[in-house]
Design a protein around this motif. Structure first.
Motif, short mmCIF file in Angstrom:
data_model
loop_
_atom_site.label_atom_id
_atom_site.label_comp_id
_atom_site.label_asym_id
_atom_site.label_seq_id
_atom_site.Cartn_x
_atom_site.Cartn_y
_atom_site.Cartn_z
N VAL B 12 51.21 -28.83 49.17
CA VAL B 12 52.04 -29.93 48.67
C VAL B 12 52.55 -30.74 49.85
O VAL B 12 52.53 -31.98 49.84
N GLN B 48 49.61 -39.64 41.24
CA GLN B 48 49.51 -38.45 42.05
C GLN B 48 50.23 -37.26 41.39
O GLN B 48 50.09 -36.13 41.83
N GLY B 49 50.98 -37.53 40.34
CA GLY B 49 51.68 -36.44 39.65
C GLY B 49 53.03 -36.13 40.24
O GLY B 49 53.72 -35.19 39.80
N LEU B 50 53.45 -36.92 41.23
CA LEU B 50 54.72 -36.62 41.91
C LEU B 50 55.91 -36.80 40.98
O LEU B 50 56.95 -36.15 41.17
N ILE B 53 56.69 -33.42 39.34
CA ILE B 53 56.26 -32.34 40.26
C ILE B 53 56.72 -30.95 39.86
O ILE B 53 55.93 -30.01 39.85
N VAL B 57 53.72 -27.76 33.02
CA VAL B 57 52.51 -28.47 32.65
C VAL B 57 52.55 -28.88 31.17
O VAL B 57 52.11 -29.95 30.79
N ALA B 62 53.63 -31.13 36.81
CA ALA B 62 52.64 -30.60 37.74
C ALA B 62 52.73 -29.09 37.89
O ALA B 62 51.88 -28.47 38.53
N GLY B 63 53.79 -28.48 37.34
CA GLY B 63 53.87 -27.02 37.33
C GLY B 63 54.28 -26.38 38.64
O GLY B 63 54.14 -25.18 38.82
N MET B 64 54.79 -27.18 39.58
CA MET B 64 55.23 -26.60 40.86
C MET B 64 56.67 -26.10 40.72
O MET B 64 57.35 -26.37 39.73
N GLU B 399 52.80 -23.12 34.37
CA GLU B 399 51.40 -23.55 34.45
C GLU B 399 50.70 -23.53 33.11
O GLU B 399 49.57 -24.01 32.98
N GLU B 401 49.28 -24.46 29.64
CA GLU B 401 48.98 -25.75 29.02
C GLU B 401 49.72 -25.83 27.69
O GLU B 401 50.13 -24.82 27.13
N PHE C 214 47.77 -31.85 41.94
CA PHE C 214 48.52 -30.65 41.55
C PHE C 214 47.65 -29.74 40.71
O PHE C 214 47.72 -28.52 40.82
N ILE C 217 45.66 -27.87 43.09
CA ILE C 217 46.45 -26.85 43.78
C ILE C 217 46.63 -25.63 42.88
O ILE C 217 46.55 -24.49 43.32
N ARG C 218 46.83 -25.89 41.58
CA ARG C 218 46.97 -24.76 40.64
C ARG C 218 45.66 -23.97 40.56
O ARG C 218 45.65 -22.74 40.52
N ARG C 221 45.16 -21.94 43.74
CA ARG C 221 46.01 -20.76 43.81
C ARG C 221 45.33 -19.56 43.16
O ARG C 221 45.45 -18.45 43.62
N ARG C 222 44.59 -19.82 42.07
CA ARG C 222 44.04 -18.70 41.31
C ARG C 222 42.59 -18.37 41.67
O ARG C 222 42.07 -17.33 41.28
#
Lengths: 398, 402, 287
Positions: B12, B48-50, B53, B57, B62-64, B399, B401, C214, C217-218, C221-222
Motif C-alpha cells: 500500500v 485507485q480505490g483509495l 481504503i 469489500v 478495499a478491505g484494508m 475481505e 464479497e 487493492f 493486494i488481497r 496476500r493469499r
C-alpha cells in the motif's frame, strides 16, 4: 554453497570487508564476518582483508589448452541501409590496439546485401581480414540469420575476442550468439584492456547507473565477448591504401527458413537522436515549463545540436520522454553538453558525465552539476542562454 | 507485540507513494499557486480505490485495515496536504462514521457509493461561530412529519464545493445542549443546499475549503444518523477517525521535510563544507527524525487500538496533538535549513510550512488536545462505551464479497 | 519410449505449440535496489546502503503492464517469474498485486552468483517446466546491471524468436500464431513480425504501467507462490550460479572523479560571460 568463503579461524573481526562491500552483503556477528544473500561474488572485499580470510570458491574450468586454441580479435560491423554505424569503426580502432598487443590479426565481420564497400571500409579502418557474408536475406538486420552466420564463423575460426556495439542491434545479436556459444558476454563496456600476463581481456563497465564500475573477465570460455558503448573509443584515422583480405562467406539461408520478417521502417520527422548528437543543449527543473525550452531549442538550432532534458522536466510533462538524458533515459556522450537549469542529480550525471565538454548554467552556485562541468556560469538561464545564442550567431557567421 | 508493517502495508505504501509522486507532485506547485483544486485527482483516487481504503469489500471498500489508511495518509501528505485532506474528510470523518453508526439501509444507500468513490462526502460540524465550542452550533433541524427542516451555515468545510453528500450536525433540541444535537446525511441535490469557496488561505491552497448554506432543507427522517440527540457523540467519534488521519498525514509532512533537508544539506556548501556538517544544521535534522519516529509510534499505537476495536480517543488525541505540532516545527526547521532558498517557492519547504499550520488549528486545536490530555490525567474525563462502537478490523470479514 | 518419461514431461511435450485461444504470457522480472534512493557518500565514495529498498526493476513494470493489457484483450493468464534471494518474493507479490495471475519463484543457493548466461539458462529451464505459453515478456534491461542480455539469452535457450526493444505490439494472432510489433531502434521504428511463441523485451515508451490495486493486494496476500530450486527445474548443476557463469567480476570500484575543476566564467554582464564562454567552446573545437 556460499559465494564467499570466510575462514572463521583467520578472521580477526576488523570489519574492513563490511566497509567496502558495495552490496551490504557482509556483517559482523560475534566479531566474525558473515556473508548474506546480497553477495554477488564481486570480490571487492578480498583485497582489503588484512589476513586473507576471504576467498571465492574455485570454479570448474574448461580443459586447459582449449582456451589457448582461440586466437584473434573480431569486430562485428553494424550496418543500416548499407551505411556502417560509427560504433563499428570506433571498435575497429580499439580492436586494432588489442590485436597488436596480443600479436594477432584483426578481423571484421560484415553481413548484408551488396556489402562489399563496407568490407573495404573495414580494411581502411584497420581490419586485416574481413568475413563478408552477402545475401538478400541479410539486407536488413534480423537476429536469426545474423546469429546463425556469426555462430558458425566463430565455431570454425575460433577468435579469442569478439566485440559488438552496445547498440540495439548489437545487444540483440550479442546476447543471442553468446548464449549459443556458451561463452561470457560483458555488456556495455567502457574500458577494454589486455592483461599482459594472462592474455585475458579486462572488460570494464558501469553498473548501478554509473555509481560503480566493475571489471570483468571471461577466464575459461571463448571467445571473450563484449558489447562496447557508443563514443567511448575514438574512430581511427581512415587509410584507404591499407591492404587486407576479404573472405567471402557462403550463405546457405533461405527466406523460408527465417520466421521473422521486417515489414516496414518508420523514420519520424523530428526523431530525437540524442545518442548520435555531437552537441546537446539540455534543460531541467529550472526551465520552469514547456515554453521555457524555447531558448534552448534556439541555441541547439544555431549549434546544429539536439535538445535534451532531465527527468524532472520530462516528469513535469514539459518535454517528451525521448529527450530524457540520464539513468532512466538516454546515456549520451556528445562533444558538448550544455546543462541549463539542471541541478545534476546522480541519476542525471550517470547519463552525461562522460561528455567531452560540459557547460553548466545554473542559478544555484552550489548545484552539483558544477562538480562535473568544464565551464560554469552562475546566472539565470533565461538571460544566459539567449546571450550565448546571440554570441554564437555572430561568431559562427564570420 | 509486533511493530512490523505487513507485506500488504508495504505494498500500500509503495502504491500510494508512486501514485502521489506521479499524479500529484508534478502539478502541485501550480495548483497551490493558483489556489485551484484538482477535481481530476478525486477521480483518480476513486479509481485507485483509495476513497474506500479501510472499508469492507462488501460495502464497496478495499478491505484494508486502519493502519493502511494511516499509511495512505502519510504518503499523500508527504507530497501535499491537500490530498491527505480528501481522505480525512471523505473516509475518516464521513465514511467511517457511517460504518460505525449507520443502519444497513443507510450504508447501502450512502456508504457503498462513497467507498467506491462514486459520491464524494464531507463532514459539516464547524460553523462561523462554533469551532472548538461545539455547543455553540446555530444550525437547527425542526421535525416536520417524516422529515426535518434544516437551517444554518457551515464554515471551513473541506471539499464543500465538490462533495455530493454531507454529514450535517444540527440542534433538534437547543435547550438540551450537547444532548440536543443530531446528525443528518444531506445530499447536495436537496433543495436549499448551497456551497461557497474560501480563498486566501495561508496553506493547503490546492485543497478545497468552503461553506455550506442550508435554507429550509427538507431531510427525510430516514437520513438521520443515529438517534435524535446522539449527534454530539457521533461528531466526537468521527473526530477520533479524522484526527487519526491528520496525525498520520503530519508524519508524512515531517518525512518530506527530512528528505528535502537531507538532500539540501548534502548539496549546499558553506564555509567550504556541505552544510550537513554544521552541527546546528545537524541538530535540526536530528530533531525532525526524532519527531518522525515519535509521531509514527503514536500513530501506530492508535491504529493498533482501532484494529483491535478498542476505544482510542485519548491515544488518537495525543497522536494528533503531537504530530501536528511536530510537523509545524519540522517545516519551520526545514525552511531554516534551506536558508533564503527555503523562503522562496522554488523549493517545496515553504509550502510545507504553510500547509502544516492548519492542522494545529483544525480537528481539535492544540489547546483542545492539551486540555483533553490534562483532563484524562487528572481524572476529569473518561470515555464511556458508545451505543455503536467502531468495529474491530477482521480480515476475513473485511475481505468477504457482498 | 513415452513410458520412460514422467507425467510432467509428457504434459510438457504435448502442451507446446498447441493452438489456443486464450493467452498465456510469462513475464520475467528482477528485484533490484531502488537506485533513486541510493545515495552516494561523497566522503568515502561508497554507496550509502542503509534503507535501500528493493523494487521491481522499473523496466520490467512495462513488461508486466503489456502482458496484462494483452490478457485483458484476449483473455487468459499472466505468470510472473523471477530468480533471486528470498527477499525478492516481495516483488513477485507486487506483480500479482498489479494483476498477474500466477507467480513462480526461483530461489536456491545454487543459483547465487549467476551472470547473464546462467540467469538465462535458469529462467529458460523454469519456463520449460511451466509449459505452454504464447509470449515471454522482459524489460529491456535491468536497472542495476544494465546489460539487456538476459532476454535474448532466454529466447535463444528456448529456441524461440526474440523481438527486442518493442515499442508497440501492433497485432497478435493467437490462432494463426503470429505477432507484429514495432521496435525502437536508433534510426526509427522497425515494424517486424514473427511467429509465436516469441520473447519480447519492451522499452519504456510502450505503455504507462498501472499501480497495484487493492484487489490485487488481497489476491497477493493469499496466493501461494511455489519456490523452485535446481531439482524442480531439472537443471544441470554445472550451468548454474557462479559455476555456470562464464564471466567473473574481479574488481568493483567507484568511477574516477572527473579531472580538473570547473572553470567558472565571470563577467560584468551576461553578454560578457556569454562572449567568454563562446570563445572557450570555439577554442576547444567542440562547436
Amino acid at each position: 554453497m556460499p559465494l564467499l568463503i570466510i575462514d572463521e579461524q583467520a578472521c580477526i573481526g576488523c570489519g574492513a570487508c563490511v566497509d567496502v562491500c558495495p552490496f551490504a552483503a557482509l556483517e559482523m556477528i560475534d566479531d566474525i564476518a558473515v556473508v548474506n544473500d546480497n553477495c554477488t561474488a564481486c570480490s571487492a572485499c578480498l583485497e582489503v582483508c588484512p589476513v586473507d580470510a576471504l576467498s571465492l570458491p574455485e570454479r570448474q574450468a574448461e580443459a586447459p589448452g582449449a582456451v589457448d586454441s582461440y586466437r584473434g580479435v573480431w569486430v562485428w560491423v553494424e550496418q543500416f541501409n548499407g551505411q556502417a554505424s560509427s560504433i563499428s569503426w570506433e571498435m575497429m580502432g580499439q580492436g586494432r590496439l588489442l590485436a597488436n598487443q596480443l600479436g594477432v590479426s584483426l578481423t571484421a565481420c560484415v553481413l548484408g546485401e551488396n556489402a562489399h564497400p563496407l568490407a573495404e571500409e573495414a580494411i581502411a579502418y584497420g581490419a586485416d581480414r574481413v568475413f563478408l557474408a552477402e545475401d538478400p536475406t541479410l539486407r536488413v538486420y534480423r537476429t536469426e540469420p545474423y546469429s546463425k552466420i556469426l555462430y558458425a564463423l566463430v565455431r570454425e575460426h575460433r577468435p579469442e575476442i569478439f566485440l559488438l556495439g552496445a547498440s540495439s542491434r548489437g545487444r540483440d545479436l550479442a546476447g543471442s550468439v553468446a548464449t549459443d556459444l556458451y561463452t561470457g558476454l560483458t555488456a556495455d563496456c567502457t574500458g577494454l584492456e589486455i592483461d599482459p600476463e594472462t592474455r585475458l581481456l579486462r572488460q570494464t563497465r558501469p553498473a548501478y547507473g554509473g555509481n560503480i564500475m566493475a571489471t570483468i573477465l571471461t577466464p575459461h570460455h571463448r571467445p571473450q565477448m563484449a558489447t562496447v558503448r557508443h563514443r567511448v573509443f575514438e574512430v581511427p584515422a581512415r587509410d584507404p591504401a591499407r591492404q587486407g583480405q576479404i573472405v567471402p562467406v557462403s550463405v546457405s539461408l533461405s527466406e523460408n527458413d527465417i520466421v521473422t520478417r521486417v515489414v516496414d521502417f518508420i523514420v519520424e520527422e523530428e526523431e530525437v537522436n540524442l545518442a548520435d548528437a555531437r552537441i546537446i543543449v539540455a534543460g531541467g527543473r529550472g526551465v520552469s515549463g514547456s515554453e521555457g525550452f524555447e531558448p534552448l531549442r534556439e541555441l541547439a538550432h544555431v549549434l546544429n545540436g539536439a535538445v535534451g532534458a532531465s527527468r524532472a522536466a520530462v516528469d513535469a510533462g514539459w518535454i517528451p520522454y525521448a529527450h530524457q538524458v540520464g539513468q532512466t533515459g538516454r546515456t549520451v556522450r556528445p562533444d558538448l553538453y550544455i546543462a541549463c537549469g539542471i541541478s545534476g542529480a546522480i541519476q542525471h550525471r550517470a547519463g552525461m558525465s562522460t561528455a567531452r565538454v560540459i557547460v553548466a548554467i545554473n542559478k544555484d552556485p552550489e548545484a552539483p552539476i558544477f562538480d562535473v562541468a568544464t565551464y560554469g556560469i552562475v546566472g539565470d538561464l533565461f538571460q544566459v542562454v539567449p546571450a550565448l545564442t546571440a554570441q554564437f550567431r555572430r561568431k559562427l557567421r564570420t | 507485540m509486533d511493530l512490523h508493517y505487513t507485506p500488504e502495508h508495504e505494498m500500500v505504501r509503495k502504491m500510494v507513494r508512486d501514485f502521489a509522486e506521479q499524479e500529484i507532485a508534478p502539478t502541485i506547485k501550480e495548483h497551490d499557486r493558483e489556489q485551484s483544486f484538482d477535481r481530476g485527482l478525486l477521480n483518480k483516487m476513486a479509481e485507485q480505490g483509495l476513497l474506500g481504503i479501510c472499508l469492507p469489500v462488501k460495502y464497496g471498500g478495499a478491505g484494508m485495515d486502519y493502519i493502511a489508511l494511516g499509511i495512505a495518509c502519510e504518503e499523500l501528505e508527504r507530497v501535499d496536504t491537500s490530498a491527505r485532506v480528501i481522505l480525512s474528510v471523505h473516509v475518516g470523518l464521513n465514511s467511517m462514521t457511517l460504518l460505525q453508526w449507520a443502519t444497513e439501509e443507510q450504508k447501502e444507500r450512502y456508504l457503498v457509493p462513497q467507498a467506491m468513490g462514486e459520491r464524494i462526502a464531507t463532514y459539516g460540524l464547524t460553523e462561523p461561530n462554533a469551532g472548538s465550542d461545539v455547543a455553540g452550533l446555530q444550525t437547527t433541524a425542526r421535525r416536520d412529519g417524516d422529515r426535518y427542516i434544516l437551517n444554518g451555515e457551515k464554515m471551513w468545510i473541506s471539499l464543500a464545493d465538490v462533495a455530493d453528500q454531507f454529514l450535517i450536525f444540527a440542534y433538534t433540541d437547543k435547550a438540551a445542549k450537547h444532548r440536543g444535537i443530531s446528525a443528518f446525511i444531506v445530499e447536495r441535490e436537496f433543495p436549499g443546499v448551497e456551497t461557497g469557496t474560501i480563498h486566501g488561505k495561508l496553506g493547503v491552497r490546492a485543497g478545497n475549503s468552503g461553506s455550506i448554506s442550508l435554507q429550509d432543507v427538507a431531510v427525510p427522517v430516514a437520513n438521520r444518523l443515529g438517534e435524535e440527540g446522539e449527534g454530539f457523540k457521533i461528531a466526537m467519534s468521527a473526530l477520533d477517525n479524522g484526527r487519526y488521519t491528520v496525525a498520520w498525514g503530519s508524519v508524512g509532512l515531517i518525512r518530506a521535510c527530512i528528505e528535502a533537508s537531507v538532500r539540501y544539506a548534502n548539496e549546499r556548501h558553506t564555509f567550504g563544507v556541505p552544510i550537513g556538517e554544521h552541527q546546528l544544521v545537524q541538530q535540526m535534522i536530528a530533531q525532525m527524525v526524532q519527531r518522525r519516529d515519535i509521531g509514527e509510534l503514536l500513530c501506530l499505537k492508535a491504529g493498533w487500538l482501532k484494529n483491535e476495536g478498542r476505544r482510542n480517543t485519548r491515544e488518537t488525541s495525543m497522536a494528533k496533538w503531537y504530530c501536528c505540532d511536530a510537523a509545524f516545527d519540522s517545516a519551520a526547521d526545514a525552511v531554516q535549513v534551506h536558508g533564503a532558498y527555503g523562503y522562496s517557492d522554488e523549493y517545496d519547504v515553504e509550502r510545507y510550512l504553510r500547509n502544516s499550520k492548519g492542522a494545529v488549528i483544525y480537528e481539535g486545536s492544540r489547546e483542545i488536545h492539551t486540555i483533553m490530555q490534562a483532563q484524562y490525567a487528572l481524572g476529569y474525563r473518561e470515555d464511556r462505551p458508545l451505543r455503536c462502537e467502531m468495529p474491530a478490523y477482521d480480515l476475513d470479514e473485511w475481505e468477504a464479497e457482498a | 519410449m513415452l513410458t520412460a518419461l514422467g507425467g510432467d514431461q509428457i504434459a510438457r511435450m504435448s502442451a507446446v505449440h498447441v493452438r489456443r485461444k486464450n493467452l498465456h504470457a510469462i513475464v520475467c522480472i528482477k528485484s533490484v535496489p531502488d537506485t533513486t534512493e541510493v545515495r552516494f557518500n561523497p566522503e568515502t565514495n561508497t554507496l550509502m546502503r542503509d534503507e535501500v529498498e528493493s523494487i521491481i526493476n522499473p523496466f520490467d513494470t512495462y513488461a508486466i503492464e503489456e502482458a496484462l493489457r494483452l490478457k485483458e484483450a484476449h483473455g487468459g493468464k499472466v505468470t510472473v517469474l523471477t530468480m533471486g534471494p528470498p527477499k525478492a518474493e516481495k516483488e513477485l507479490r507486487e506483480a500479482v498485486a498489479m494483476g498477474c495471475d500466477e507467480a513462480i519463484f526461483l530461489s536456491a543457493r545454487e543459483f547465487a552468483g549467476s551472470d547473464t548466461w546462467a540467469t538465462a539458462y535458469t529462467l529458460a529451464q523454469a519456463i520449460r517446466r511451466i509449459g505452454a505459453y504464447d509470449i515471454i515478456f522482459c524489460g529491456k534491461q535491468a536497472m542495476d546491471g544494465d546489460t539487456g542480455q538476459v532476454g535474448p539469452g532466454v529466447a535463444n535457450q528456448l529456441e524461440i524468436p526474440q523481438l527486442t526493444y518493442v515499442f508497440k505490439v501492433r497485432e497478435i494472432d493467437l490462432e494463426g500464431r503470429s505477432i507484429q510489433v514495432e521496435r525502437l531502434l536508433e534510426e526509427g521504428r522497425e515494424v517486424v513480425e514473427t511467429r509465436l511463441p516469441a520473447l519480447l523485451t519492451v522499452v519504456k515508451d510502450i505503455n504507462q504501467p498501472r499501480y497495484p490495486t487493492f484487489r490485487g493486494i488481497r489476491t497477493a496476500r493469499r496466493l501461494e507462490i511455489p519456490v523452485w530450486g535446481a531439482a524442480e527445474i531439472e537443471a544441470a548443476p554445472q550451468y548454474l550460479g557462479l559455476d555456470g557463469s562464464p564471466t567473473q567480476v574481479i574488481r568493483v570500484f567507484t568511477p574516477p572523479k572527473r579531472e580538473g575543476r570547473v572553470e567558472m566564467i565571470d563577467g560584468d554582464s551576461v553578454d560578457a560571460m556569454a562572449d567568454a564562454l563562446a570563445d572557450r567552446l570555439l577554442g576547444d573545437k567542440v562547436v
